[in-house]
Scaffold this motif. Structure first.
Motif, PDB file in Angstrom:
ATOM      1  N   ARG A  47       0.805  -1.012   0.007  1.00 42.41           N
ATOM      2  CA  ARG A  47       0.010   0.032   0.043  1.00 42.41           C
ATOM      3  C   ARG A  47       0.917   1.259  -0.028  1.00 42.41           C
ATOM      4  O   ARG A  47       0.408   2.363   0.094  1.00 42.41           O
ATOM      5  N   GLY A  48       2.012   1.076   0.091  1.00 39.93           N
ATOM      6  CA  GLY A  48       3.062   2.208   0.009  1.00 39.93           C
ATOM      7  C   GLY A  48       3.453   2.824   1.452  1.00 39.93           C
ATOM      8  O   GLY A  48       4.038   3.712   1.489  1.00 39.93           O
ATOM      9  N   ILE A  49       3.023   1.911   2.446  1.00 40.64           N
ATOM     10  CA  ILE A  49       3.274   2.244   3.805  1.00 40.64           C
ATOM     11  C   ILE A  49       4.687   1.916   4.049  1.00 40.64           C
ATOM     12  O   ILE A  49       5.369   0.922   3.637  1.00 40.64           O
ATOM     13  N   LYS A  50       5.432   3.160   4.633  1.00 40.67           N
ATOM     14  CA  LYS A  50       6.966   2.718   5.103  1.00 40.67           C
ATOM     15  C   LYS A  50       7.123   1.683   6.134  1.00 40.67           C
ATOM     16  O   LYS A  50       6.455   2.164   7.432  1.00 40.67           O
ATOM     17  N   CYS A  51       7.271   0.406   5.997  1.00 45.08           N
ATOM     18  CA  CYS A  51       7.359  -0.460   6.851  1.00 45.08           C
ATOM     19  C   CYS A  51       8.662  -1.195   7.140  1.00 45.08           C
ATOM     20  O   CYS A  51       9.289  -1.702   6.006  1.00 45.08           O
ATOM     21  N   ALA A  52       8.940  -1.384   8.246  1.00 46.53           N
ATOM     22  CA  ALA A  52      10.243  -2.141   8.575  1.00 46.53           C
ATOM     23  C   ALA A  52       9.767  -3.542   8.972  1.00 46.53           C
ATOM     24  O   ALA A  52       8.941  -3.654  10.136  1.00 46.53           O
ATOM     25  N   LEU A  53      10.554  -4.633   8.976  1.00 44.44           N
ATOM     26  CA  LEU A  53      10.469  -5.799   9.871  1.00 44.44           C
ATOM     27  C   LEU A  53      11.454  -6.170  10.430  1.00 44.44           C
ATOM     28  O   LEU A  53      12.755  -6.236   9.805  1.00 44.44           O
ATOM     29  N   ILE A  54      11.374  -6.073  11.880  1.00 44.18           N
ATOM     30  CA  ILE A  54      12.449  -6.390  12.751  1.00 44.18           C
ATOM     31  C   ILE A  54      12.347  -7.764  13.265  1.00 44.18           C
ATOM     32  O   ILE A  54      11.536  -8.357  14.132  1.00 44.18           O
ATOM     33  N   GLU A  55      13.648  -8.461  13.134  1.00 51.53           N
ATOM     34  CA  GLU A  55      13.578 -10.047  13.350  1.00 51.53           C
ATOM     35  C   GLU A  55      14.911 -10.081  14.120  1.00 51.53           C
ATOM     36  O   GLU A  55      16.098  -9.804  13.686  1.00 51.53           O
ATOM     37  N   LYS A  56      14.740 -10.953  14.930  1.00 45.56           N
ATOM     38  CA  LYS A  56      16.096 -11.021  16.226  1.00 45.56           C
ATOM     39  C   LYS A  56      16.930 -11.969  15.691  1.00 45.56           C
ATOM     40  O   LYS A  56      17.980 -12.059  15.853  1.00 45.56           O
TER      41      LYS A  56
END
Ligand code: 48F
Length: 254
Positions: A47-56
């Protein structure tokens, strides 16, 4: 052309430094790269949303790699078959309404979809706390390198700001628990016994904003609600990731 090791180092450092600076402020942070987190992040970024995925961990995929008891196959039910079609995951109908796929292919294709959509991945990065200021909203995440977390080194973390946070940390509901420990109005009941039908049918109801600015998806949603677990049927994870993306997008007005 002669390869220069320092150029290689400079490429990595400059590129990731720029990305890190850019993502110090973002619309949505998804914590945990299991199936629900991957779907949620992919659909937000689409959708064009600025999104990060944080994974340990080093790799995303969470509990999907292992299928059922290390047999690398997963099952989804009819209600979620469309995700296999949408993400190009090969499957076969085992019995009417039960579809079986390779767990490794499922992780790879969900991850590829998230990459294609523009999700920025921060792996080996552990969320160790949240930022809540005067307005009572979760407005940021306190992060550190996973090896620091694992070795117990005394190293202060850094903080990123995000308008919405999604707890996709699975059975432990890690982010929700961070808040529960200090704020009385969020209770994490913990997951209940295995009951696939119930767990899968209730998960969308449990996928919601549980605290201002904090949404829960996947097993974290069922864990907060005290709902059952479901084992290696993954339809609910995919549906829940989609629901969380819808809720976050609505909150962001997108
Ligand atoms: O557990 P996980 O796969 O979450 P999920 O999306 O899916 C659950 C299923 O795998 C399965 C099931 C349903 O079929 O019962 O178990 O709800 O993935 C959670 C991810 O969150 C990461 C963790 O390493 C894993 O990859 N994670 C956990 N704590 C943190 C974290 C943290 N503090 N910071 C960053 N990542």
């Amino acid at each position: 052309m002669t390869l220069n090791e320092v150029t290689i180092s400079r490429a990595i450092l400059e590129e990731q430094h720029q990305v890190f600076l850019d993502y110090l402020e973002m619309d949505a942070a998804v914590v945990g790269g299991g199936p629900s987190g991957l779907v949620c992040a992919a659909l937000l970024a689409e959708r064009g949303i600025k999104c990060a995925l944080i994974e340990k961990k080093l790799s995303v995929g969470g509990g999907m790699w292992g299928g059922g008891m290390m047999f690398p196959r997963i099952v989804v039910q009819e209600a979620a078959r469309r995700f296999f079609d949408r993400f190009g995951i090969t499957y076969r109908e085992f019995e009417p309404g039960y579809y079986v796929a390779k767990s490794v292919e499922a992780v790879a294709k969900l991850t590829a979809a998230a990459c294609d959509a523009g999700v920025e991945f921060f792996n080996l990065t552990a969320v160790e706390d949240v930022m809540i200021r005067g307005d009572g909203q979760v407005s940021g995440l306190v992060i550190n390198w996973s090896p620091v977390d694992m070795t117990g080194l005394h190293v202060d973390p850094l903080t990123v700001a995000c308008t919405c946070t999604v707890d996709a940390t699975g059975h432990d509901a890690v982010v929700a628990r961070m808040i529960e420990r200090r704020v009385g109005d969020l209770q994490v009941k913990g997951e209940s016994f295995m009951w696939a039908e119930r767990a899968e049918s209730q998960i969308l109801e449990h996928t919601r904003e549980v605290f201002p600015g904090l949404f829960v998806t996947g097993m974290a949603a069922n864990a907060v609600a005290g709902e059952c677990r479901m084992g290696p049927i993954f339809g609910g994870m995919l549906l829940s990731g989609e629901r969380a993306a819808d809720l976050v997008a609505a909150r962001l007005g997108r």
